[in-house]
Scaffold this active site. Structure first.
Site, mmCIF file in Angstrom:
data_model
loop_
_atom_site.group_PDB
_atom_site.id
_atom_site.type_symbol
_atom_site.label_atom_id
_atom_site.label_comp_id
_atom_site.label_asym_id
_atom_site.label_seq_id
_atom_site.Cartn_x
_atom_site.Cartn_y
_atom_site.Cartn_z
ATOM 1 C CE1 TYR A 106 -4.053 1.528 -0.434
ATOM 2 C CE2 TYR A 106 -3.491 2.808 1.517
ATOM 3 C CZ TYR A 106 -4.297 2.593 0.410
ATOM 4 O OH TYR A 106 -5.346 3.424 0.158
ATOM 5 C CD1 TRP A 131 -0.464 4.834 2.689
ATOM 6 C CD2 TRP A 131 0.839 6.576 3.142
ATOM 7 N NE1 TRP A 131 -1.115 5.952 2.251
ATOM 8 C CE2 TRP A 131 -0.331 7.047 2.518
ATOM 9 C CE3 TRP A 131 1.816 7.508 3.514
ATOM 10 C CZ2 TRP A 131 -0.564 8.400 2.259
ATOM 11 C CZ3 TRP A 131 1.594 8.844 3.261
ATOM 12 C CH2 TRP A 131 0.413 9.285 2.644
#
Length: 770
Positions: free
Chosen positions: A114, A116
């Site tokens: 994802y 991050w």
């Protein structure tokens, strides 16, 4: 008292801020970047997290997978683990990758990440895993869009053009401070969101910009159920409408403007298409129901006369309309994004400094800032020759329903049959909805591989867990496209236990699979940093700007980059000459009615913005609306065991806010432990009773690590306070299939039983192989 000399503070960066750090007497010291006017306290999660017992110290393999081999297994998430040596586990994993590749091909591999995990551009987990899977398999099944903006990122290209330009190269905070006269913020602009930015952020300017604008006379108006979604410095007027009804309120504002002749017809004629079709709907000519203030009052809970008065205040002033990401993380989330643009167009403000449409301004730290004028150091992910994908929020659907058809962006697609999920960077047990359903989904695959620094719920469900380093344990370059400071991220401390960088893990696997030259190109991590930095250095020299070579940059610790002018970007150019600077839409204009979207024939997303009533509404068994929004003390679920995050909990639980009237009706006092529940699940939280929330609404932030009291149960109680045991796993519409995790319905009661302990941060049982 230590007699050691003062430790050297070395530069580093995170998604929530640039900082420097040092070790002294075994303790980590952190301090924010001195040029940051409003530092983010999330950096204070690092000291306690660095050597926390939740860290994973060595490779682990789930016992059931080791003994029985790959295959579906409902013991995932409740099995014990077997520690293994690195060479043994990498050999084991390489064998499984060969098996899946040879028997099933790239279409059976899902590359989960994802993005991050690190502000560093080289050790960016998403880039690393995708690059590896492209090298190893020639591709993989990917995910597209994001949980944050899944609906917006699909509808915007059809009706407004380039999503990046709308969010990043449009209205800036400097323009708000200098020019805006009214900021009408649907869903607010909460500082907890703007405090983070992919790649790092050196200056948090949002609070100061709002304070400056207010001092100049700008009026901030917050439409939303939470008073705190604009900071005190804005002096915002609060209109606490019913969650999920913003589209109806916008329609009524436009209706009042049109009915009273206060709209900018000249702007609509020149810069938009489809207004006559939409106007028939707005005025009730198409369906017999005018979308006036009286109609909207019944839906939104905002009095009709207040709606009319608000519309009249907007005429003739420099008005900025903003719509938060939160609004489109719900059923029919495409509609408020589209309708916000229509409201701005009716006011004729789009393209003016500090006016128009600032979609998602305040939703993330690099929105509303000037772009850098030179490229940054980014790692190529290679080419995914397989090409299949799913919308990111449809992971459980894919795993539970292989071969099933679904609609997405005008296409009929089919879910692939996934045998192996490889996850590095991200925690789906934070992002995804209906976690009990997600548990069932992960039980269906043959193998789940996870790189992780700590025992998240995702790691606990894995078959093979490879311990990854924390950002403080490696070198990298911090860079964001809209922050002028590029940072030399020095290693602050040696890796925890046997943890390795993702790159080193993939390099070893690629060597075993004989694709190492494709993946590594013969470079070490430091050589990659030097190579990636060269791109920025060359661009600086080509512009005649000051440029340091890599060694000088590394010694200096940071480099300030030139930035593009604050000229309004493509939207200003479009306003000045729409013929010479058309938008990248089919018509080249703002599409109030879209022939393309209408042609898809989706009842859940018609050809113009519309009020579509949601299915998930309060009922006698679940009379409260739950808002599951972003946390203020961590980024998503990252470092939930850190000191800053832990300090905000009460009795170890996440804190849920509810209105005094709702609390009194249920016998709940401030600080009580409460149980939130619906048909999908239940969780515990600590009650915060406050008038700063609309009655009938309860708010529980996401990010508390999933902690089931009894994992053997189908729907165990989460004792820690993860709201995604309650949220619905359905798409926003057949157009975007975005995440709807922002809103659902629940009941709340005071918890009177024996309070279960929190074990989210305790390592699972691990025993050597017999």
């Amino acid at each position: 008292m230590s007699t050691d000399p003062a430790p050297p503070f070395r530069p580093h960066s995170s998604h929530w801020g640039v900082f420097s750090a040092a070790m002294r007497d075994g303790e980590l010291l952190v301090r924010p970047h001195p040029g940051d006017p409003d530092p983010n306290g999330i950096i204070d999660n690092f000291p306690a997290a660095l050597r926390h017992p939740a860290r994973i110290a060595q490779p682990m393999v789930r016992r059931g997978w080791l003994e029985r081999g790959p295959g579906p297994d409902d013991r995932r998430g409740r099995d014990e683990f077997v520690p293994m040596e690195w060479n043994a586990v990498l050999d084991l994993l390489a064998g499984e990758l060969r098996r899946v590749g040879m028997r099933h091909g790239a279409g059976a591999v899902f590359g989960g990440s994802y993005g991050w995990s690190s502000a560093g551009r080289f050790h960016h987990a998403q880039s690393q895993i995708h690059r590896f899977l492209n090298a190893a398999f020639g591709g993989y099944v990917a995910s597209v869009n994001s949980y944050s903006s899944g609906a917006a990122s699909v509808i915007v290209p059809h009706v407004l053009g380039n999503y990046e330009d709308l969010t990043k190269n449009n209205v800036t905070w400097d323009q708000v401070a200098q020019h805006s006269e009214v900021v009408l913020a649907f869903g607010g602009m909460a500082l907890r969101n703007a405090m983070v930015a992919g790649g790092g952020i050196s200056e948090h300017v949002e609070r100061g910009a709002m304070e400056t604008a207010r001092a100049r006379g700008c009026e901030f108006i917050l439409v939303g159920p939470l008073r705190g979604d604009l900071p005190e410095e804005s002096g915002a007027e609060w209109i606490p409408g019913i969650p999920g009804t913003d589209t109806a309120l916008m329609l009524a504002l436009v209706h009042t403007l049109v009915a009273e002749g206060r709209h900018d017809q000249a702007f609509l004629d020149r810069y938009t298409v489809g207004w006559p079709v939409f106007a028939r709907y707005l005025l009730g000519e198409a369906d017999g129901q005018p979308k006036d203030a009286d109609w909207a009052a019944r839906i939104t809970g905002v009095p009709a006369e207040q709606i009319r008065a608000l519309a009249r205040r907007l005429q003739g002033r420099r008005v900025l309309i903003t719509v938060a990401h939160a609004l489109q993380r719900a059923e029919h989330g495409e509609q408020p994004v589209w309708m916000g643009a229509v409201l701005a167009a009716v006011l004729g403000q789009i393209g003016l400094p500090g006016g128009g449409y600032g979609y998602a301004l305040g939703a993330i730290g690099y929105y509303g800032r000037r772009a850098n004028a030179v490229p940054g150091p980014t790692l190529s992910q290679g080419r995914n020759r397989h090409g299949n994908f799913i919308p990111v929020a449809r992971i459980a659907d894919m795993l539970l329903n292989p071969g099933t058809e679904y609609r997405y962006n005008g296409q009929t697609r089919r879910y692939p049959e996934i045998r192996l999920v490889y996850w590095a960077g991200g925690n789906p047990f934070h992002h995804h909805q209906d976690l009990n359903r997600l548990r069932q989904a992960f039980a269906r695959v043959d193998t789940l591989v996870v790189h992780e620094l700590a025992w998240t719920a995702t790691a606990r469900h894995a078959d093979i867990i490879l311990p990854a380093t924390m950002t403080l344990e490696r070198e990298d370059i911090g860079y964001s496209s809209h922050d002028p400071l590029m940072v030399a991220m020095h290693r602050i401390v040696e890796p925890f236990g046997e943890a390795r960088d993702d790159y080193d893990i993939f390099a070893e696997l690629s060597r075993r699979l004989r694709v190492d030259e494709v993946f590594t190109e013969g470079r070490s991590s430091r050589e990659w940093l030097r190579h990636l930095y060269a791109r920025t250095e060359e661009a600086l020299r080509a512009q005649g700007a000051p440029a340091l070579d890599f060694d000088a940059f590394w010694e200096a610790g940071s480099l300030r980059l030139p930035q593009a002018p604050d000229d309004g970007g493509p939207w200003r150019a479009f306003r000045e000459d729409p013929d010479a600077n058309p938008l990248p839409t089919p018509s080249g204009k703002i599409e109030i009615f879209s022939e393309t979207v209408a042609g898809f024939g989706e009842a859940s997303c018609p050809g113009h913005p519309a009020w579509l009533p949601p299915e998930d509404v309060p009922a006698p068994a679940t009379p409260l609306q739950l808002i599951a929004n972003q946390p203020a003390t961590r980024l998503h679920s990252q470092l939930d065991f850190g000191g800053h995050s832990a300090a905000a909990k009460h009795r170890g639980r996440e804190v849920a806010m509810l209105h005094p009237a709702d609390a009194e009706a249920r016998g709940i006092a401030d600080g009580d432990i409460i149980r939130l529940f619906n048909a999908r699940g239940a969780c515990l939280a600590a009650a915060r009773v406050s008038p700063d929330i609309r009655p009938g609404v309860v708010q529980l932030p996401t990010g508390a690590w999933y902690d089931p009291e009894n994992p053997e149960e189908d729907r165990p109680l989460c004792v820690h306070g993860n709201p995604n045991v309650l949220t619905r796993d359905v798409g926003t519409s057949a157009l975007a299939q975005g995440c709807t995790g922002q809103l659902t319905v629940v009941e709340v009661e005071r918890f009177t039983g024996n309070l279960p302990p929190i074990r989210a941060f305790e390592p699972p049982s691990a025993k050597p192989e017999a």
